[in-house]
Write a protein that holds these residues in place. Sequence first.
Motif, PDB file in Angstrom:
ATOM      1  N   ARG A 256     -33.344 106.608  72.745  1.00  0.00           N
ATOM      2  CA  ARG A 256     -34.505 107.536  73.433  1.00  0.00           C
ATOM      3  C   ARG A 256     -35.848 107.017  72.480  1.00  0.00           C
ATOM      4  O   ARG A 256     -37.013 107.385  72.935  1.00  0.00           O
ATOM      5  CB  ARG A 256     -34.182 108.930  72.935  1.00  0.00           C
ATOM      6  CG  ARG A 256     -33.332 109.391  73.932  1.00  0.00           C
ATOM      7  CD  ARG A 256     -32.762 110.881  73.345  1.00  0.00           C
ATOM      8  NE  ARG A 256     -31.971 110.427  72.225  1.00  0.00           N
ATOM      9  CZ  ARG A 256     -31.132 111.474  71.694  1.00  0.00           C
ATOM     10  NH1 ARG A 256     -31.383 112.560  71.871  1.00  0.00           N
ATOM     11  NH2 ARG A 256     -30.242 111.017  70.550  1.00  0.00           N
ATOM     12  N   TYR A 299     -32.476 116.288  78.895  1.00  0.00           N
ATOM     13  CA  TYR A 299     -33.508 116.400  77.791  1.00  0.00           C
ATOM     14  C   TYR A 299     -34.201 118.010  77.988  1.00  0.00           C
ATOM     15  O   TYR A 299     -35.192 118.191  77.053  1.00  0.00           O
ATOM     16  CB  TYR A 299     -34.515 115.494  78.137  1.00  0.00           C
ATOM     17  CG  TYR A 299     -34.049 113.776  78.167  1.00  0.00           C
ATOM     18  CD1 TYR A 299     -33.032 113.740  76.924  1.00  0.00           C
ATOM     19  CD2 TYR A 299     -34.696 113.084  78.864  1.00  0.00           C
ATOM     20  CE1 TYR A 299     -32.594 112.367  76.980  1.00  0.00           C
ATOM     21  CE2 TYR A 299     -34.108 111.483  78.714  1.00  0.00           C
ATOM     22  CZ  TYR A 299     -33.149 111.341  77.922  1.00  0.00           C
ATOM     23  OH  TYR A 299     -32.933 109.937  77.702  1.00  0.00           O
ATOM     24  N   THR A 333     -38.209 109.498  78.184  1.00  0.00           N
ATOM     25  CA  THR A 333     -37.979 109.336  76.668  1.00  0.00           C
ATOM     26  C   THR A 333     -39.191 109.173  75.990  1.00  0.00           C
ATOM     27  O   THR A 333     -39.145 108.920  74.644  1.00  0.00           O
ATOM     28  CB  THR A 333     -37.020 108.126  76.582  1.00  0.00           C
ATOM     29  OG1 THR A 333     -37.708 107.026  77.128  1.00  0.00           O
ATOM     30  CG2 THR A 333     -35.818 108.277  77.137  1.00  0.00           C
ATOM     31  N   PHE A 336     -40.264 111.175  72.918  1.00  0.00           N
ATOM     32  CA  PHE A 336     -39.395 111.203  71.571  1.00  0.00           C
ATOM     33  C   PHE A 336     -39.898 110.135  70.950  1.00  0.00           C
ATOM     34  O   PHE A 336     -39.422 109.932  69.621  1.00  0.00           O
ATOM     35  CB  PHE A 336     -37.914 110.716  72.196  1.00  0.00           C
ATOM     36  CG  PHE A 336     -37.265 111.813  72.920  1.00  0.00           C
ATOM     37  CD1 PHE A 336     -36.910 112.875  72.487  1.00  0.00           C
ATOM     38  CD2 PHE A 336     -36.667 111.365  74.123  1.00  0.00           C
ATOM     39  CE1 PHE A 336     -36.443 114.005  73.221  1.00  0.00           C
ATOM     40  CE2 PHE A 336     -36.014 112.500  74.845  1.00  0.00           C
ATOM     41  CZ  PHE A 336     -35.697 113.695  74.179  1.00  0.00           C
TER      42      PHE A 336
END
Length: 689
Positions: A256, A299, A333, A336
Motif C-alpha cells: 500500500r 480500504y 492506495t 496511504f
Amino acid sequence: MSPKFLPLISQIGTRHGSRTYRTCALKCANQCDHATPNTSDNEDFQTVARSSFSRRGMLKLGAAGVAGAGVATLAANLPAAANFSSALSGDRGNGAFPGFGGPHGELSHSVVPPNRKDDIVVPKGYDQAVIIAWGDPVERNAPKFNVNKQTPEAQAKQFGYNNDYTMIVPLKDERKALLVCNHEYTDEYLMFPTGRYGTKTIAEIGLAAHGMSVVQIERVGRSGRWRRDPDGGRYNRRITANTKFEVTGPAAADKRVGKVAYGTFGNCAGGVTPWGTILSGEENFNGYYDVTGAIPAEYVDSYKRYGVPTTVTKSAREWSQVDKRWDLTKTPTEVFRAGWIVEVDPYDPQAAPKKRTMLGRLKHEGATTTITADGRIAAYLGDDEKGEYIYKFVSAGKYDPDNRKRNFKLLDEGTLYVAKFTGDGAEDGLYDGTGTWLPLTTDKKSFVDGMSVAEVLINTRLAADKVAPTRMDRPEDIERNPVNGRVYAALTNNDNRGAKFPGDEPNPIVKSHVRETLGGPLIEKAGNRNGYVLELSEEGDDAAKTGFFWTLFLVCGDPAAQETYFGGYDKSKVSPISCPDNVAFDGSGNLWISTDGNVLGSNDGIFTVPVAGPKRGQVKQFLSVPFASEACGPLISEDDKTAFVAVQHPGETDDATFEKPASTWPHTHNYPRPAIACVWRKDNGRVGS
C-alpha cells in the motif's frame, strides 16, 4: 467569476472564531462539518479533567511558581554548519541557532492590545520587516514573480503559498543561515486574477505552491533583523507536491505504501533533529483526493477513520485533472503515501527527502525531538483533529554527536507510543493527574492484537483506538522546554464539547466564553472553544520513561470568564488568549505561543508567558498578525535577538477576491501575500525582555 473547480462558499462570516468558512474549506476540507472520525468509546480528556477538579479547591488557588530543573547540553558537528544540537530538545525548544541563550530576566515587553489592524503590530521599541513572501525567488534561476504571467515551472522555483512551520539552521558564517518553511495549502480565490488562467493551469501551479522551501538568509548588520540573501545560496531548494520522496521504515515494505512517494502537501508544524535535519508533518491530506467511482471494500474503514471520502466526491482543487494519483478510484492506495512525518536535510539539496513511517500515519501537526537520558531520540507527535490522540516515538539507537550520517536511521527503528491520561481525584482545585505512554509497536513487534507492525503504522489511528488512550481536543504542537525539562502541548479547541457533561462548575473542557466582535459582550457557548496548554513532567525528566504527571497550565480565553486559568497568576493582569496552536521557548525557558482562530473578536498573535517564578502564568500579547490571518511559528533565535513569525492566509475572508481583497499585507502589491517576518528590538536587545 471564480475558477469553476473551487468550492462554493454559501455562508459568509466566521465559524470558529476568526476562521472563516473559506479557510475551513481550503485548509482542512471542512472537517468540523463531518462526523468526528474517532467513533471509539475511549475516554475523553474532559472526563479526565473533571475527575481531577473540585470547586472547593478552585477557591483556594494561588500563584505559586514552579521550580525548573537544569538540563545537560550535547553537541553535534555538522559539515558546513556550526555546532547544532543542544539539550533535551535538540533545538532549544523551537528556537533558531540551538543552544542556551542564558537567563535574561523577566518578560518586560509592553503589551500589544487586541486589534483588527491589517498589519503586524509589535510592542513599543520594536520593529518588524518581511524576510520573504509568496512568489519571491528561491532557486537561483527562478524568474521574477509576476502574478499575471505565472507558470507551474516558475512557482516550483519560487517561495510557496501559506507558509506555516518555520525553522532556521546555522551556517559557518554566523551572519548567514538557512530558513526552512512549510507551505501548507493554497487559496486560489486570492492567488489568481479572475479569468487569467484555466483550471488545469491553476491546479498545476497549486501543486507547485505546496510543499517546503529552503532559503538562505542573512543578518542585517549586528541587529536582530534578517533578510533574504540577495546572492542566493547553493542550499536554496523547493520541494513541492510533485517531488520524489524516499519512503523508509517498516511500512515501506507494504504494497500500500512502497519505497517511493511523490510530493508532500498539507504540511503544518514540524521540528528539527539534533543532527540538523528538518521534520515536517503532513496534516490535512484527506481533502485533496477525488473519488469518481467505487473504492476497494478493504480500504473503507481506513478511509473513514482518516476522513478520506469513500463515495463520489470532488475535492476543492481537483488535482486529478493533472494526475490520476489524485483520483482514489483509479489509485486507491495513493492516500496511504500521505500522512507521514517528512525529513529534509537542508544542508544537502541533492538528498532525496524522506517519509519516516516508523513515526506513524496521522494528521500530523508536527514532530519535535529531544534526547533521552541514555542518549536516544524521542519525538512528540500531535494528531490535529477533534477526539484524536497524543503520541511519542523513542528510538532504539543512540544519537552520535560525532557521526552525523549514522543518525539518519534513528527514526526508522524504535517504539511508537500513545498517551493515556488519568485525573488524580484530589480536591486541590487543579486540573492535573498522571499518565502513561502505551506502546503500539516497535519496528519488529506489534503490541496491538490482530495488527502487524506495518498495519499499526499505516492505520495508526485504528491501532490506537484498540489500546484505549485518551481522546484530546485537537492536539497540536508539543515541545520540550530545555530549561525546566517539561513538555508543553497546545490543545487548540473543540466546540463539540458540552452535551455529555453540561455541569455547573467552571469546567473549561465543557463550556467557554467567546466574543462575536472585538469589545463585544462575553457570550457563553458549549464546547472548549478557547483551548488550553498542557504541562507534562515525565519521570525523572527523561523522555524515554513511560510515566508522566500532567497539569493544565493555561485554560485560555478572556480573563473575565470564570473558566479561564493562567497558571495561578492574577487574571486581572493577563492578556486574553484564544486557540493556542504552536509553542516555542526563549533562552530562559519562557513559553511563546502562537494562536489560530481566536474567538475573542481580535486578530491572532503571539503571546509570552513565564513557566516558573512569581509571574508563572502571566500571559502577555507580544504581537498581532494582519487581518484574517493566522500566526504561525513562533521562532526565537538562539541569541534571543529575533522573533520570527510566519503570517498565513492574510485577508482570507469568504467574500474576498483577487480584485477585491480583504487585506493587502505585506502591502507590496494590491493583493495579499503570505510571508515570513522578523521582529527585533530597536536597541538590539533581547526580544521579550
